[in-house]
Each structure stands twice: as C-alpha cells, then as structure tokens.
Design a protein around this motif. Structure first.
Motif, mmCIF file in Angstrom:
data_model
loop_
_atom_site.group_PDB
_atom_site.id
_atom_site.type_symbol
_atom_site.label_atom_id
_atom_site.label_comp_id
_atom_site.label_asym_id
_atom_site.label_seq_id
_atom_site.Cartn_x
_atom_site.Cartn_y
_atom_site.Cartn_z
ATOM 1 N N MET A 1 34.920 20.917 37.009
ATOM 2 C CA MET A 1 36.090 21.012 37.864
ATOM 3 C C MET A 1 35.805 21.820 39.131
ATOM 4 O O MET A 1 36.203 21.442 40.202
ATOM 5 N N LEU A 2 35.108 22.959 38.992
ATOM 6 C CA LEU A 2 34.716 23.770 40.148
ATOM 7 C C LEU A 2 33.206 23.982 40.094
ATOM 8 O O LEU A 2 32.612 23.969 39.017
ATOM 9 N N SER A 3 32.612 24.221 41.258
ATOM 10 C CA SER A 3 31.190 24.551 41.262
ATOM 11 C C SER A 3 30.900 25.541 42.385
ATOM 12 O O SER A 3 31.610 25.599 43.383
ATOM 13 N N THR A 4 29.854 26.311 42.160
ATOM 14 C CA THR A 4 29.355 27.244 43.159
ATOM 15 C C THR A 4 27.886 26.895 43.378
ATOM 16 O O THR A 4 27.375 25.929 42.806
ATOM 17 N N GLU A 5 27.204 27.697 44.159
ATOM 18 C CA GLU A 5 25.783 27.446 44.407
ATOM 19 C C GLU A 5 24.982 27.398 43.106
ATOM 20 O O GLU A 5 24.087 26.568 42.942
ATOM 21 N N ARG A 6 25.348 28.288 42.145
ATOM 22 C CA ARG A 6 24.553 28.393 40.914
ATOM 23 C C ARG A 6 25.290 28.001 39.642
ATOM 24 O O ARG A 6 24.674 27.954 38.578
ATOM 25 N N LEU A 7 26.595 27.743 39.730
ATOM 26 C CA LEU A 7 27.395 27.574 38.511
ATOM 27 C C LEU A 7 28.286 26.349 38.548
ATOM 28 O O LEU A 7 28.682 25.886 39.613
ATOM 29 N N GLU A 8 28.645 25.889 37.353
ATOM 30 C CA GLU A 8 29.677 24.873 37.157
ATOM 31 C C GLU A 8 30.752 25.486 36.269
ATOM 32 O O GLU A 8 30.442 26.149 35.280
ATOM 33 N N LEU A 9 31.996 25.279 36.643
ATOM 34 C CA LEU A 9 33.121 25.808 35.876
ATOM 35 C C LEU A 9 34.021 24.632 35.516
ATOM 36 O O LEU A 9 34.385 23.844 36.387
ATOM 37 N N ARG A 10 34.375 24.530 34.232
ATOM 38 C CA ARG A 10 35.243 23.445 33.810
ATOM 39 C C ARG A 10 36.261 23.955 32.801
ATOM 40 O O ARG A 10 36.082 24.999 32.174
ATOM 41 N N VAL A 11 37.313 23.175 32.650
ATOM 42 C CA VAL A 11 38.359 23.508 31.682
ATOM 43 C C VAL A 11 37.743 23.436 30.282
ATOM 44 O O VAL A 11 37.016 22.488 29.975
ATOM 45 N N PRO A 12 38.021 24.427 29.427
ATOM 46 C CA PRO A 12 37.426 24.423 28.083
ATOM 47 C C PRO A 12 37.997 23.314 27.205
ATOM 48 O O PRO A 12 39.107 22.831 27.426
ATOM 49 N N GLU A 13 37.205 22.943 26.218
ATOM 50 C CA GLU A 13 37.580 21.940 25.227
ATOM 51 C C GLU A 13 37.375 22.533 23.844
ATOM 52 O O GLU A 13 36.641 23.508 23.681
ATOM 53 N N GLY A 14 37.982 21.914 22.839
ATOM 54 C CA GLY A 14 37.803 22.372 21.463
ATOM 55 C C GLY A 14 36.343 22.426 21.052
ATOM 56 O O GLY A 14 35.924 23.305 20.296
ATOM 57 N N ALA A 15 35.540 21.512 21.578
ATOM 58 C CA ALA A 15 34.119 21.469 21.238
ATOM 59 C C ALA A 15 33.343 22.675 21.768
ATOM 60 O O ALA A 15 32.195 22.886 21.380
ATOM 61 N N ASP A 16 33.959 23.482 22.631
ATOM 62 C CA ASP A 16 33.296 24.666 23.181
ATOM 63 C C ASP A 16 33.352 25.871 22.235
ATOM 64 O O ASP A 16 32.763 26.913 22.533
ATOM 65 N N MET A 17 34.063 25.732 21.135
ATOM 66 C CA MET A 17 34.301 26.872 20.251
ATOM 67 C C MET A 17 32.998 27.572 19.840
ATOM 68 O O MET A 17 32.884 28.795 19.983
ATOM 69 N N ALA A 18 32.026 26.849 19.333
ATOM 70 C CA ALA A 18 30.773 27.478 18.875
ATOM 71 C C ALA A 18 30.058 28.185 20.027
ATOM 72 O O ALA A 18 29.536 29.294 19.843
ATOM 73 N N ALA A 19 30.045 27.576 21.190
ATOM 74 C CA ALA A 19 29.375 28.192 22.344
ATOM 75 C C ALA A 19 30.089 29.469 22.772
ATOM 76 O O ALA A 19 29.437 30.458 23.126
ATOM 77 N N LEU A 20 31.416 29.474 22.748
ATOM 78 C CA LEU A 20 32.165 30.677 23.123
ATOM 79 C C LEU A 20 31.977 31.790 22.101
ATOM 80 O O LEU A 20 31.902 32.969 22.461
ATOM 81 N N ILE A 21 31.877 31.430 20.823
ATOM 82 C CA ILE A 21 31.570 32.428 19.788
ATOM 83 C C ILE A 21 30.187 33.026 20.057
ATOM 84 O O ILE A 21 29.993 34.241 19.971
ATOM 85 N N ALA A 22 29.224 32.179 20.414
ATOM 86 C CA ALA A 22 27.865 32.655 20.690
ATOM 87 C C ALA A 22 27.834 33.609 21.880
ATOM 88 O O ALA A 22 27.074 34.578 21.886
ATOM 89 N N VAL A 23 28.670 33.369 22.891
ATOM 90 C CA VAL A 23 28.704 34.253 24.062
ATOM 91 C C VAL A 23 29.061 35.676 23.648
ATOM 92 O O VAL A 23 28.454 36.636 24.111
ATOM 93 N N THR A 24 30.044 35.833 22.780
ATOM 94 C CA THR A 24 30.486 37.185 22.404
ATOM 95 C C THR A 24 29.834 37.700 21.121
ATOM 96 O O THR A 24 30.196 38.767 20.638
#
Length: 170
Positions: A1-24
């Motif tokens: 949805m959004l992007s910067t020079e180094r990053l992509e930002l998108r609306v989260p989905e249910g499938a992101d749960m494991a990745a978000l757990i891994a971040v914290t």
C-alpha cells in the motif's frame, strides 16, 4: 500500500500472525512493550489493528524491506482506547515496533514519515497521540524528530510508567 526508498508497508492480514509473533519474540525488541509477549497478546494487537482499519480507515502497517517477504515490524497510526483519559483515549495513535535487528538504521523514522504523509493526505488535519515507555530513549528521540510534543506522564493498568505525546497533522 505504501513504500519508501527501503521499505514496503501494507495492511496486515491474518496470515501475518506468525511473522508478527516472531518480531516480538526477541527480548530486546519487546523490552519496552510491557508484559505482552504471548501469541494471545500479539493476536489481540492484530485484532485491535484490524478493527482500527475497519472502523476508522487507518491502522498499523506490516513493514517489510523492499522486495522481501520478511516482516520486520508494525508501524502506523491506529485508533485505540487505553483508559488514560480524555486527552489520550479515542484519538488516532502513532506507534512503531521494529525487530531489534533492524533498529538503528533510520527505518522506523523513514516509515513513520511516509505513514504521517499518507495519514495527512487521507484524513486531513488531525491530532495524533503516541505513548512511549519512560526508559525508551530512542523512541522518545524519534517522537521529537517526528514533531510530537510532551503531553504528560501516565501509568498503565499493569503499572508501567509511560510518557504521552501529541502532535497535529496538517
């Protein structure tokens, strides 16, 4: 949805749960996030964020390096009630969480600047608040760089001391 020079930002989905757990999962990443560190807590954060998108049209984005599927954080402006009073609750709230391995490269600031630009263009002039743990000096410095000004200190229901900030997006 959004992007910067180094990053992509998108609306989260249910499938992101494991990745978000891994971040914290890393103690260094969650040291300023209070006691919430369980998958149930992360699920509650994801649901609160999804509700913010659904009800208000804004929320936190999942953050990835450009061209990668690796989730490295969650950054954005969401709507939340924290029980901290009328000057804070029922407001748009900025927040940023990046996995510790990605901290110190200016990525959170880069992402938040893009999010604030998008938020202003999409939602107009608005007051935004943010909450930072008292000892989190890097986030306090970043809030200052982003134009947030001190509102007051507060204590969360779990006893954690936090600093509250505000700014107006134009």
């Amino acid at each position: 949805m959004l992007s910067t020079e180094r990053l992509e930002l998108r609306v989260p989905e249910g499938a992101d749960m494991a990745a978000l757990i891994a971040v914290t999962a890393d103690d260094r990443t969650r040291r300023y996030l209070g006691p919430q560190s369980t998958p149930a807590d992360q699920f509650g954060r994801l649901c609160r964020n999804a509700g913010s998108w659904l009800l208000y049209g804004y929320g936190s984005f999942v953050v990835r390096p450009r061209g990668s599927d690796t989730v490295i954080g969650s950054i954005g402006v969401f709507h939340s009630w924290r029980g901290l009073g009328e000057d804070f609750d029922d407001q748009a709230e900025a927040g940023w969480i990046l996995h510790h391995d990605w901290v110190g490269q200016g990525l959170a600031e880069e992402a938040m600047r893009e999010v604030l630009r998008w938020f202003s263009a999409s939602h107009g002039k608005r007051r935004i608040v943010c909450m930072i743990s008292e000892g989190n000096k890097p986030s306090i410095r970043m809030a200052d760089k982003l134009g947030f000004r001190s509102l007051r200190s507060a204590t969360l229901p779990d006893g954690d001391a936090v600093l509250l900030f505000e700014r107006t997006i134009v």
